[in-house]
Design a protein around this motif. Structure first.
Motif, PDB file in Angstrom:
ATOM      1  N   ALA A 136       0.579  -1.065  -0.072  1.00  0.00           N
ATOM      2  CA  ALA A 136      -0.204  -0.451   0.259  1.00  0.00           C
ATOM      3  C   ALA A 136       1.204   1.040   0.016  1.00  0.00           C
ATOM      4  CB  ALA A 136      -1.085  -0.359   0.760  1.00  0.00           C
ATOM      5  N   VAL A 137       0.728   2.719  -0.507  1.00  0.00           N
ATOM      6  CA  VAL A 137       1.196   3.283  -0.191  1.00  0.00           C
ATOM      7  C   VAL A 137       0.100   4.516   0.656  1.00  0.00           C
ATOM      8  CG1 VAL A 137       1.935   3.858  -3.069  1.00  0.00           C
ATOM      9  CG2 VAL A 137      -0.452   4.538  -2.353  1.00  0.00           C
ATOM     10  N   ASN A 138      -0.306   4.116   1.303  1.00  0.00           N
ATOM     11  CA  ASN A 138      -1.334   4.957   2.552  1.00  0.00           C
ATOM     12  C   ASN A 138      -1.848   3.902   2.981  1.00  0.00           C
ATOM     13  OD1 ASN A 138      -3.684   4.835   1.494  1.00  0.00           O
ATOM     14  ND2 ASN A 138      -2.834   6.625  -0.060  1.00  0.00           N
ATOM     15  N   GLY A 139      -2.315   5.119   4.364  1.00  0.00           N
ATOM     16  CA  GLY A 139      -2.600   4.588   5.432  1.00  0.00           C
ATOM     17  C   GLY A 139      -4.362   3.668   5.094  1.00  0.00           C
ATOM     18  N   ILE A 140      -5.168   4.628   4.254  1.00  0.00           N
ATOM     19  CA  ILE A 140      -6.390   3.801   3.501  1.00  0.00           C
ATOM     20  C   ILE A 140      -6.460   2.714   2.916  1.00  0.00           C
ATOM     21  CG2 ILE A 140      -7.941   5.105   1.972  1.00  0.00           C
ATOM     22  CD1 ILE A 140      -7.996   7.991   2.636  1.00  0.00           C
ATOM     23  N   GLU A 141      -5.001   2.245   2.704  1.00  0.00           N
ATOM     24  CA  GLU A 141      -5.280   1.632   1.166  1.00  0.00           C
ATOM     25  C   GLU A 141      -4.929   0.533   2.295  1.00  0.00           C
ATOM     26  OE1 GLU A 141      -2.782   1.358  -2.051  1.00  0.00           O
ATOM     27  OE2 GLU A 141      -3.294   3.510  -2.974  1.00  0.00           O
ATOM     28  N   VAL A 142      -3.964   0.549   3.186  1.00  0.00           N
ATOM     29  CA  VAL A 142      -3.846  -0.302   3.896  1.00  0.00           C
ATOM     30  C   VAL A 142      -5.473  -1.074   5.468  1.00  0.00           C
ATOM     31  CG1 VAL A 142      -2.836  -1.008   6.227  1.00  0.00           C
ATOM     32  CG2 VAL A 142      -1.508  -0.391   5.122  1.00  0.00           C
ATOM     33  N   MET A 143      -5.961   0.028   5.369  1.00  0.00           N
ATOM     34  CA  MET A 143      -7.782  -0.306   5.881  1.00  0.00           C
ATOM     35  C   MET A 143      -7.926  -0.686   5.198  1.00  0.00           C
ATOM     36  SD  MET A 143      -6.868   0.246   8.983  1.00  0.00           S
ATOM     37  CE  MET A 143      -8.553  -0.053   9.552  1.00  0.00           C
ATOM     38  N   LYS A 144      -8.290  -1.119   4.150  1.00  0.00           N
ATOM     39  CA  LYS A 144      -9.109  -1.523   2.202  1.00  0.00           C
ATOM     40  C   LYS A 144      -8.618  -3.111   2.638  1.00  0.00           C
ATOM     41  CE  LYS A 144      -9.905   2.429  -0.272  1.00  0.00           C
ATOM     42  NZ  LYS A 144     -10.215   2.732  -0.940  1.00  0.00           N
ATOM     43  N   GLN A 145      -7.563  -2.991   2.541  1.00  0.00           N
ATOM     44  CA  GLN A 145      -6.547  -4.269   2.770  1.00  0.00           C
ATOM     45  C   GLN A 145      -7.137  -5.485   3.546  1.00  0.00           C
ATOM     46  OE1 GLN A 145      -3.124  -5.102   0.738  1.00  0.00           O
ATOM     47  NE2 GLN A 145      -2.982  -2.891  -0.124  1.00  0.00           N
ATOM     48  N   LEU A 146      -7.120  -4.920   5.161  1.00  0.00           N
ATOM     49  CA  LEU A 146      -7.443  -5.256   5.948  1.00  0.00           C
ATOM     50  C   LEU A 146      -9.015  -5.830   6.288  1.00  0.00           C
ATOM     51  CD1 LEU A 146      -5.381  -3.256   8.999  1.00  0.00           C
ATOM     52  CD2 LEU A 146      -4.859  -6.045   8.300  1.00  0.00           C
ATOM     53  N   ALA A 147      -9.080  -5.216   5.445  1.00  0.00           N
ATOM     54  CA  ALA A 147     -10.831  -6.004   5.577  1.00  0.00           C
ATOM     55  C   ALA A 147     -11.205  -6.958   5.142  1.00  0.00           C
ATOM     56  CB  ALA A 147     -11.748  -4.979   5.056  1.00  0.00           C
ATOM     57  N   SER A 148     -10.686  -7.396   3.752  1.00  0.00           N
ATOM     58  CA  SER A 148     -10.049  -8.527   3.153  1.00  0.00           C
ATOM     59  C   SER A 148      -9.186  -9.800   3.439  1.00  0.00           C
ATOM     60  CB  SER A 148     -10.345  -8.261   1.532  1.00  0.00           C
ATOM     61  OG  SER A 148      -9.214  -7.263   0.403  1.00  0.00           O
ATOM     62  N   GLU A 149      -7.922  -9.270   3.522  1.00  0.00           N
ATOM     63  CA  GLU A 149      -7.060 -10.126   4.150  1.00  0.00           C
ATOM     64  C   GLU A 149      -6.826 -10.589   5.487  1.00  0.00           C
ATOM     65  OE1 GLU A 149      -5.290 -11.878   1.890  1.00  0.00           O
ATOM     66  OE2 GLU A 149      -5.163 -10.851  -0.050  1.00  0.00           O
ATOM     67  N   GLU A 150      -6.421 -11.703   5.535  1.00  0.00           N
ATOM     68  CA  GLU A 150      -5.760 -11.823   7.017  1.00  0.00           C
ATOM     69  C   GLU A 150      -4.347 -11.926   7.757  1.00  0.00           C
ATOM     70  OE1 GLU A 150      -7.686 -15.046   9.028  1.00  0.00           O
ATOM     71  OE2 GLU A 150      -8.909 -14.572   9.047  1.00  0.00           O
ATOM     72  N   VAL A 151      -3.805 -10.332   8.024  1.00  0.00           N
ATOM     73  CA  VAL A 151      -2.427 -10.515   8.379  1.00  0.00           C
ATOM     74  C   VAL A 151      -2.258 -10.557   9.766  1.00  0.00           C
ATOM     75  CG1 VAL A 151      -1.873  -9.150   5.568  1.00  0.00           C
ATOM     76  CG2 VAL A 151      -2.192  -8.388   8.187  1.00  0.00           C
ATOM     77  N   ASP A 152      -0.662 -10.964   9.655  1.00  0.00           N
ATOM     78  CA  ASP A 152      -0.088 -10.811  11.226  1.00  0.00           C
ATOM     79  C   ASP A 152       0.807  -9.258  11.286  1.00  0.00           C
ATOM     80  OD1 ASP A 152      -0.512 -13.480  11.048  1.00  0.00           O
ATOM     81  OD2 ASP A 152       1.051 -14.112  10.288  1.00  0.00           O
ATOM     82  N   MET A 153       1.009  -9.002  10.727  1.00  0.00           N
ATOM     83  CA  MET A 153       1.786  -7.559  10.798  1.00  0.00           C
ATOM     84  C   MET A 153       1.841  -6.708   9.563  1.00  0.00           C
ATOM     85  SD  MET A 153       6.137  -7.240  11.585  1.00  0.00           S
ATOM     86  CE  MET A 153       5.657  -9.045  12.653  1.00  0.00           C
ATOM     87  N   VAL A 154       1.407  -5.399   9.724  1.00  0.00           N
ATOM     88  CA  VAL A 154       1.216  -4.146   9.124  1.00  0.00           C
ATOM     89  C   VAL A 154       2.594  -3.400   9.270  1.00  0.00           C
ATOM     90  CG1 VAL A 154       0.602  -1.447   8.795  1.00  0.00           C
ATOM     91  CG2 VAL A 154      -1.023  -3.764   9.051  1.00  0.00           C
ATOM     92  N   LEU A 155       3.612  -3.293   8.722  1.00  0.00           N
ATOM     93  CA  LEU A 155       5.437  -2.169   7.826  1.00  0.00           C
ATOM     94  C   LEU A 155       5.043  -0.926   7.447  1.00  0.00           C
ATOM     95  CD1 LEU A 155       7.663  -2.922   9.552  1.00  0.00           C
ATOM     96  CD2 LEU A 155       8.293  -4.194   7.258  1.00  0.00           C
ATOM     97  N   ALA A 156       4.800  -0.125   7.988  1.00  0.00           N
ATOM     98  CA  ALA A 156       4.154   1.344   7.679  1.00  0.00           C
ATOM     99  C   ALA A 156       4.940   2.250   7.885  1.00  0.00           C
ATOM    100  CB  ALA A 156       2.996   1.824   8.345  1.00  0.00           C
ATOM    101  N   ASP A 157       5.380   3.138   6.554  1.00  0.00           N
ATOM    102  CA  ASP A 157       6.080   4.074   6.842  1.00  0.00           C
ATOM    103  C   ASP A 157       5.725   4.906   7.590  1.00  0.00           C
ATOM    104  OD1 ASP A 157       7.456   6.429   6.394  1.00  0.00           O
ATOM    105  OD2 ASP A 157       7.807   6.474   4.729  1.00  0.00           O
ATOM    106  N   ILE A 158       6.126   6.081   9.160  1.00  0.00           N
ATOM    107  CA  ILE A 158       5.662   7.189   9.064  1.00  0.00           C
ATOM    108  C   ILE A 158       5.277   8.126   8.360  1.00  0.00           C
ATOM    109  CG2 ILE A 158       5.748   8.840  10.738  1.00  0.00           C
ATOM    110  CD1 ILE A 158       6.918   7.372  12.795  1.00  0.00           C
ATOM    111  N   ASN A 159       5.740   9.312   7.677  1.00  0.00           N
ATOM    112  CA  ASN A 159       5.183   9.294   6.519  1.00  0.00           C
ATOM    113  C   ASN A 159       4.657   9.065   5.735  1.00  0.00           C
ATOM    114  OD1 ASN A 159       5.922  12.095   8.254  1.00  0.00           O
ATOM    115  ND2 ASN A 159       8.041  11.379   7.612  1.00  0.00           N
ATOM    116  N   MET A 160       3.600   9.083   4.912  1.00  0.00           N
ATOM    117  CA  MET A 160       2.537   9.009   4.226  1.00  0.00           C
ATOM    118  C   MET A 160       1.625  10.275   3.673  1.00  0.00           C
ATOM    119  SD  MET A 160       1.842   4.659   4.502  1.00  0.00           S
ATOM    120  CE  MET A 160       1.618   4.500   6.148  1.00  0.00           C
ATOM    121  N   PRO A 161       0.944   9.670   2.927  1.00  0.00           N
ATOM    122  CA  PRO A 161       0.491  10.834   2.566  1.00  0.00           C
ATOM    123  C   PRO A 161      -1.214   9.937   2.493  1.00  0.00           C
ATOM    124  CG  PRO A 161       0.632   9.812  -0.025  1.00  0.00           C
ATOM    125  CD  PRO A 161       1.895   9.408   1.198  1.00  0.00           C
ATOM    126  N   GLU A 162      -2.407  10.945   2.640  1.00  0.00           N
ATOM    127  CA  GLU A 162      -3.783  10.942   3.410  1.00  0.00           C
ATOM    128  C   GLU A 162      -3.887  10.161   4.312  1.00  0.00           C
ATOM    129  OE1 GLU A 162      -6.534   9.835  -0.026  1.00  0.00           O
ATOM    130  OE2 GLU A 162      -4.105   9.273  -1.345  1.00  0.00           O
TER     131      GLU A 162
END
Length: 215
Positions: free
Chosen positions: A33-59
């Motif tokens: 994903a390129v931002n947090g919004i995309e992460v949340m959309k994917q979490l709704a459909s994918e079962e993951v153990d961990m999110v590895l995320a940049d602090i500085n992202m748009p949106e």
């Protein structure tokens, strides 16, 4: 298999991190994903153990994403990636229940170690930041003021006796518990009083608590 969702808005950086992660057979990047919004959309459909995320992202930046993930998917672990080494960013991340904080310049071995460490239910701060914070603490006036001028050298047995005193055991009870004579227990107790210059057991317990000697 540790299933990861990777959020980073720079394609080259994201591809590099993904390649490093998947060099280990026990790690799989299930989504990007390129931002947090995309992460949340994917979490709704994918079962993951961990999110590895940049602090500085748009949106939606990493900290806001962290809050959202912990609110809706509390079992998903979140590790922050950042170029920021300032302690305010680190404290903000851990205050909001992040499981890890990594600088982007860490090596492949530490990245993989951190992911596995966090997957076991523990928290991880990268080595560079840990050493940096330790250096700051050792140089701070507050830390130096808290250190005694002459650190007292206690034996392991004396520390054991001090703990039992704090627990309210009598000399006789301590002698039975430690398989030592009552006279030996009295000797250790007196040694503690002499070393700390305390007048009684209450003062001794207070000393132990103030200096972190009593659990």
């Amino acid at each position: 298999m540790i299933k990861i969702l990777l959020a980073e808005d720079h394609n080259i950086v994201r591809n590099g991190i993904k390649m490093l992660l998947e060099s280990d057979e026990s790690i799989k990047v299930l989504g990007e994903a390129v931002n947090g919004i995309e992460v949340m959309k994917q979490l709704a459909s994918e079962e993951v153990d961990m999110v590895l995320a940049d602090i500085n992202m748009p949106e939606m930046d990493g900290i806001q994403l962290l809050k959202e993930v912990k609110s809706k998917y509390p079992k998903v672990k979140v590790v922050m990636l950042s170029m920021h080494d300032h302690e305010k960013y680190v404290m903000e991340a851990f205050k909001n229940n992040a499981e890890g904080y990594l600088l982007k310049n860490i090596g492949a071995e530490e990245l993989i170690f951190a992911v596995k460490f966090v997957s076991q239910g523990r928290k991880y701060l990268c080595a560079e930041l840990t050493m940096s914070f330790m250096d700051k603490m050792l140089q701070s006036k507050q830390y130096l003021m808290a250190m005694p001028d002459n650190e007292i050298d206690f034996s392991l047995r004396e520390l054991e006796i001090l703990q039992l005193i704090a627990e309210g055991l009598t000399n006789l009870e301590m002698s039975e518990k430690l398989f030592l004579s009552k006279r030996t227990i009295e000797g250790h107790r007196q040694s503690l009083l002499d070393k700390t210059k305390c007048k009684n057991s209450a003062a001794l317990i207070r000393y132990g608590v103030m200096h972190g000697l009593i659990q």
